[in-house]
Design a protein around this motif. Structure first.
Motif, mmCIF file in Angstrom:
data_model
loop_
_atom_site.group_PDB
_atom_site.id
_atom_site.type_symbol
_atom_site.label_atom_id
_atom_site.label_comp_id
_atom_site.label_asym_id
_atom_site.label_seq_id
_atom_site.Cartn_x
_atom_site.Cartn_y
_atom_site.Cartn_z
ATOM 1 N N UNK A 182 -2.649 -37.568 -48.845
ATOM 2 C CA UNK A 182 -3.071 -37.489 -50.242
ATOM 3 C C UNK A 182 -4.523 -37.928 -50.393
ATOM 4 N N UNK A 183 -4.887 -39.010 -49.716
ATOM 5 C CA UNK A 183 -6.259 -39.505 -49.808
ATOM 6 C C UNK A 183 -7.245 -38.522 -49.183
ATOM 7 N N UNK A 184 -6.783 -37.793 -48.159
ATOM 8 C CA UNK A 184 -7.656 -36.807 -47.522
ATOM 9 C C UNK A 184 -8.062 -35.733 -48.513
ATOM 10 N N UNK A 185 -7.149 -35.397 -49.421
ATOM 11 C CA UNK A 185 -7.476 -34.413 -50.446
ATOM 12 C C UNK A 185 -8.450 -34.978 -51.476
ATOM 13 N N UNK A 191 -12.774 -40.788 -41.465
ATOM 14 C CA UNK A 191 -12.023 -42.014 -41.237
ATOM 15 C C UNK A 191 -12.640 -43.185 -41.988
ATOM 16 N N UNK A 192 -13.963 -43.177 -42.108
ATOM 17 C CA UNK A 192 -14.642 -44.248 -42.842
ATOM 18 C C UNK A 192 -14.242 -44.234 -44.315
ATOM 19 N N UNK A 214 -11.221 -46.958 -37.096
ATOM 20 C CA UNK A 214 -10.463 -46.720 -35.864
ATOM 21 C C UNK A 214 -8.965 -46.858 -36.100
ATOM 22 N N UNK A 215 -8.563 -47.761 -37.002
ATOM 23 C CA UNK A 215 -7.141 -47.880 -37.318
ATOM 24 C C UNK A 215 -6.628 -46.592 -37.950
ATOM 25 N N UNK A 216 -7.436 -45.994 -38.819
ATOM 26 C CA UNK A 216 -7.048 -44.732 -39.447
ATOM 27 C C UNK A 216 -6.863 -43.654 -38.391
ATOM 28 N N UNK A 217 -7.786 -43.588 -37.431
ATOM 29 C CA UNK A 217 -7.686 -42.581 -36.382
ATOM 30 C C UNK A 217 -6.417 -42.787 -35.539
ATOM 31 N N UNK A 229 -6.481 -34.976 -33.320
ATOM 32 C CA UNK A 229 -7.485 -36.015 -33.192
ATOM 33 C C UNK A 229 -7.681 -36.798 -34.470
ATOM 34 N N UNK A 230 -7.308 -36.254 -35.599
ATOM 35 C CA UNK A 230 -7.509 -36.936 -36.863
ATOM 36 C C UNK A 230 -8.915 -36.765 -37.364
ATOM 37 N N UNK A 231 -9.192 -37.391 -38.508
ATOM 38 C CA UNK A 231 -10.526 -37.231 -39.098
ATOM 39 C C UNK A 231 -11.588 -37.956 -38.317
#
Length: 231
Positions: A182-185, A191-192, A214-217, A229-231
């Motif tokens: 949701x936050x990505x939208x 990631x920052x 890095x925790x988000x990744x 790989x994630x954002x």
């Protein structure tokens, strides 16, 4: 008054585990509550106290100027064990308060910074002297066998403990994934930015502290079964 909280841990391991960070957060929060102050933002740095190049501290100072706020730290040595650095910070015009000595004036802070810097130098000298003396006596420093020196029972326990930790991390990643999506939208895939958004919304990090990029990744990688790989 408005406060900008600044927390610093010396190693990446401390940052991931929350070691020392939770105590700093508790001290600053207690100071704010008891004084009727408001924490408008918080910044976390994973950096050695010897270094003056700290992007999160620079961001915290910018936030202080933006909000006309006071920089708040738990202990003076969390800011820097470097007298010149503290002096330059004070001369920048940004007010700051150390929770362990909130009534300190400029002279007191200079003296405390000088003592902290001296303490750091003495610790370094004592450590080097002790290692040199041990080496001169023929002591072999470190563990020459590394992980092989672990007893079989300890190795088994370590393997089981690692499996439990991975399972918990996977469960946590699955719980946080919908929030990240949701936050990505809303804020994009950086990631920052996602870490900032999670902290702004008060979502606790896996270790109970604040979020780092890095925790988000890592959460992305776990939630996507390590195929993304994630954002």
């Amino acid at each position: 008054m408005n406060l900008i909280a600044y927390y610093r841990v010396s190693t990446d391991k401390q940052g991931r585990s929350g070691l020392g960070l939770a105590a700093q957060e508790s001290a600053v929060q207690q100071h704010a509550t008891s004084g009727g102050h408001r924490i408008v933002a918080q910044f976390v740095e994973v950096e050695s106290g010897k270094r003056a190049d700290r992007p999160q501290l620079a961001a915290a100072l910018a936030a202080c100027r933006l909000h006309r706020a006071t920089l708040c730290i738990a202990k003076l040595d969390r800011l820097a064990r470097n007298l010149a650095f503290v002096a330059n910070l004070m001369e920048s015009g940004t007010d700051f308060v150390a929770v362990d000595n909130p009534t300190a004036n400029r002279l007191t802070i200079h003296l405390l910074a000088a003592i902290a810097e001296h303490e750091r130098e003495m610790i370094s000298q004592r450590t080097k002297a002790a290692l040199a003396a041990a080496k001169a006596r023929g002591v072999r420093l470190g563990n020459p066998n590394g992980a092989a020196a672990l007893m079989p029972g300890h190795r088994e326990a370590a393997v089981k403990g690692g499996a439990v930790a991975r399972e918990r991390a996977d469960q946590r990643a699955a719980q946080i994934l919908p929030i990240l999506q949701q936050l990505e939208l809303e804020v994009g895939g950086s990631a920052v930015e996602l870490a900032k958004a999670l902290n702004f919304r008060g979502v606790p990090a896996p270790a109970g502290g604040v979020w780092y990029p890095e925790q988000v990744r890592r959460v992305w990688r776990r939630a996507k079964n390590w195929s993304f790989d994630g954002p």
